[in-house]
Scaffold this active site. Structure first.
Site, PDB file in Angstrom:
ATOM      1  N   SER A  40       0.834  -1.281   0.006  1.00  0.00           N
ATOM      2  CA  SER A  40      -0.087   0.119  -0.054  1.00  0.00           C
ATOM      3  C   SER A  40       0.736   1.193   0.074  1.00  0.00           C
ATOM      4  O   SER A  40       2.074   1.174   0.522  1.00  0.00           O
ATOM      5  CB  SER A  40      -0.917   0.113   1.227  1.00  0.00           C
ATOM      6  OG  SER A  40      -1.460   1.316   1.422  1.00  0.00           O
ATOM      7  N   TYR A  95      -1.324  -1.026  10.301  1.00  0.00           N
ATOM      8  CA  TYR A  95      -1.399  -1.274   8.893  1.00  0.00           C
ATOM      9  C   TYR A  95      -0.293  -0.865   8.170  1.00  0.00           C
ATOM     10  O   TYR A  95       0.396  -1.683   7.385  1.00  0.00           O
ATOM     11  CB  TYR A  95      -2.619  -0.590   8.400  1.00  0.00           C
ATOM     12  CG  TYR A  95      -3.049  -0.854   6.873  1.00  0.00           C
ATOM     13  CD1 TYR A  95      -3.746  -1.956   6.644  1.00  0.00           C
ATOM     14  CD2 TYR A  95      -2.864   0.093   5.996  1.00  0.00           C
ATOM     15  CE1 TYR A  95      -4.081  -2.211   5.222  1.00  0.00           C
ATOM     16  CE2 TYR A  95      -3.404  -0.092   4.554  1.00  0.00           C
ATOM     17  CZ  TYR A  95      -4.073  -1.202   4.447  1.00  0.00           C
ATOM     18  OH  TYR A  95      -4.236  -1.422   2.920  1.00  0.00           O
TER      19      TYR A  95
HETATM   20  P1  NAD Z   1     -12.197  -5.538   0.393  1.00  0.00           P
HETATM   21  O1  NAD Z   1     -12.378  -5.196   1.800  1.00  0.00           O
HETATM   22  O2  NAD Z   1     -13.366  -5.275  -0.702  1.00  0.00           O
HETATM   23  O3  NAD Z   1     -11.450  -6.844   0.051  1.00  0.00           O
HETATM   24  C1  NAD Z   1     -10.804  -7.649   1.144  1.00  0.00           C
HETATM   25  C2  NAD Z   1     -11.164  -9.122   0.945  1.00  0.00           C
HETATM   26  O4  NAD Z   1     -10.058  -9.701   1.935  1.00  0.00           O
HETATM   27  C3  NAD Z   1     -12.684  -9.350   1.222  1.00  0.00           C
HETATM   28  O5  NAD Z   1     -13.233 -10.120   0.275  1.00  0.00           O
HETATM   29  C4  NAD Z   1     -12.437 -10.098   2.614  1.00  0.00           C
HETATM   30  O6  NAD Z   1     -13.454 -10.978   3.007  1.00  0.00           O
HETATM   31  C5  NAD Z   1     -11.233 -10.706   2.578  1.00  0.00           C
HETATM   32  N1  NAD Z   1     -10.551 -11.250   3.746  1.00  0.00           N
HETATM   33  C6  NAD Z   1     -10.263 -10.424   4.868  1.00  0.00           C
HETATM   34  N2  NAD Z   1      -9.615 -10.880   5.858  1.00  0.00           N
HETATM   35  C7  NAD Z   1      -9.197 -12.135   5.266  1.00  0.00           C
HETATM   36  C8  NAD Z   1      -8.562 -13.029   5.735  1.00  0.00           C
HETATM   37  N3  NAD Z   1      -8.144 -13.340   7.084  1.00  0.00           N
HETATM   38  N4  NAD Z   1      -8.504 -14.217   4.771  1.00  0.00           N
HETATM   39  C9  NAD Z   1      -8.699 -14.282   3.883  1.00  0.00           C
HETATM   40  N5  NAD Z   1      -9.364 -13.307   3.074  1.00  0.00           N
HETATM   41  C10 NAD Z   1      -9.603 -12.233   3.953  1.00  0.00           C
HETATM   42  O7  NAD Z   1     -10.866  -4.445   0.217  1.00  0.00           O
HETATM   43  P2  NAD Z   1      -9.891  -4.104  -1.090  1.00  0.00           P
HETATM   44  O8  NAD Z   1      -9.694  -2.546  -0.874  1.00  0.00           O
HETATM   45  O9  NAD Z   1     -10.329  -4.841  -2.077  1.00  0.00           O
HETATM   46  O10 NAD Z   1      -8.654  -4.535  -0.453  1.00  0.00           O
HETATM   47  C11 NAD Z   1      -7.767  -5.747  -1.033  1.00  0.00           C
HETATM   48  C12 NAD Z   1      -6.371  -5.422  -0.731  1.00  0.00           C
HETATM   49  O11 NAD Z   1      -5.985  -4.328  -1.215  1.00  0.00           O
HETATM   50  C13 NAD Z   1      -5.952  -5.278   0.577  1.00  0.00           C
HETATM   51  O12 NAD Z   1      -4.803  -6.039   1.194  1.00  0.00           O
HETATM   52  C14 NAD Z   1      -5.878  -3.878   1.273  1.00  0.00           C
HETATM   53  O13 NAD Z   1      -5.287  -3.697   2.350  1.00  0.00           O
HETATM   54  C15 NAD Z   1      -5.411  -3.466  -0.275  1.00  0.00           C
HETATM   55  N6  NAD Z   1      -5.186  -2.041  -0.457  1.00  0.00           N
HETATM   56  C16 NAD Z   1      -6.444  -1.392  -0.599  1.00  0.00           C
HETATM   57  C17 NAD Z   1      -6.377   0.016  -0.756  1.00  0.00           C
HETATM   58  C18 NAD Z   1      -7.893   0.870  -1.114  1.00  0.00           C
HETATM   59  O14 NAD Z   1      -7.673   1.936  -1.139  1.00  0.00           O
HETATM   60  N7  NAD Z   1      -8.895  -0.084  -1.123  1.00  0.00           N
HETATM   61  C19 NAD Z   1      -5.283   0.775  -0.929  1.00  0.00           C
HETATM   62  C20 NAD Z   1      -4.057  -0.141  -0.869  1.00  0.00           C
HETATM   63  C21 NAD Z   1      -4.208  -1.462  -0.367  1.00  0.00           C
END
Ligand code: NAD
Length: 253
Positions: free
Chosen positions: A144, A159
């Protein structure tokens, strides 16, 4: 069709507006047979059922808590018995929590680190032996912008720390497994419109954040999925240990 005939495992790919789900859809549309591993079993199964069909066989959706080694091992056994091999692993699952340093409890710290960072190790450990036996593979890991600038917008310091740990872990794995033709890379997104932020993004905050983004918009899940596709495919055959920013210019360094 950049992934014709390939098999791909994607963690955290069940949630409807998420980056993992968009990646699963994109990979299947490029010909990959996909295994969705998510803590939410019902959503994982439903998500797999909604993907466009491919010639290698049905996509699968399984429950897997990436923070739990045993859960990763049993999910991998199921995937490998169905698919035979895994060419691609996308370590995408993650959770966040908007708290400040002095408010992080021990349980908060353990869970954020376990899911975001240890989860990358757990799933990599259970799929790398199969990749090795089959002549290589591609692993992409979710970090991230929060790891790079010391805090994102919604992620607390735990985080940031966990996502920074992912960068070190991925680079070390890239070095260790390069001779086995296993490439390991990371993506570092800025603010992407998914459900991870819950309902915490007000219209005012959003307008404020956009002022600091040269491309003048928040990211979409598809923006990150496209970079995962590049890293999964042979277009990036000579790329390993790399970190690709997907942030609209929010952080230029
Ligand atoms: P999201 O909440 O839509 O997706 C996260 C998914 O991970 C969900 O389907 C959830 O059920 C699953 N999950 C949670 N805990 C879990 C576990 N212990 N084991 C297996 N699955 C699990 O969010 P997103 O934004 O699509 O996030 C995806 C990734 O991107 C994450 O790692 C997040 O930290 C990262 N990220 C997101 C952003 C943003 O702005 N959205 C920015 C940088 C990084």
């Amino acid at each position: 069709m950049l992934l014709k005939g390939k098999t791909a495992v994607i963690s955290g790919a069940a949630s409807k507006r998420g980056i993992g789900r968009a990646t699963a859809e994109l990979f299947a549309s490029h010909g990959a047979r996909v295994a969705i591993l998510d803590i939410n079993a019902d959503e994982a199964k439903a998500a797999a059922g909604d993907l466009p069909p491919v010639e290698q066989g049905a996509h699968i959706g399984l429950r897997c808590d990436v923070a739990d080694r045993a859960s990763c091992a049993s999910a991998a056994a199921e995937v490998l018995s169905a698919f035979g091999l895994a060419n691609i692993l996308i370590n995408n699952a993650g959770i966040t929590q908007p708290v400040k340093t002095l408010d992080i409890s021990d349980a908060d710290w353990q869970r954020i680190v376990a899911v975001n960072m240890t989860g990358v190790l757990n799933l990599s450990q259970v799929f790398i032996p199969n990749m090795r036996e089959n002549g290589g593979g591609s692993i992409a890991c979710m970090s991230s912008v929060s790891a790079q600038r010391g805090g994102g917008i919604f992620g607390g310091p735990h985080y940031s720390a966990a996502k920074a740990g992912v960068l070190g872990l991925a680079k070390a794995m890239a070095r260790e497994f390069g001779p086995d033709s296993i490439r390991v890379n990371c993506v570092t997104p800025g603010l992407i419109q998914t459900d991870i932020t819950g309902d915490k993004l007000s219209a005012e905050m959003r307008a404020d954040i956009i002022k600091g983004i040269p491309l003048s918009r928040l990211g979409d899940a598809r923006d990150v999925a496209n970079i995962y596709l590049f890293l999964a495919s042979d277009l990036s055959a000579y790329v390993t240990g790399a970190v690709i920013d997907v942030n609209g210019g929010m952080l230029i360094h």
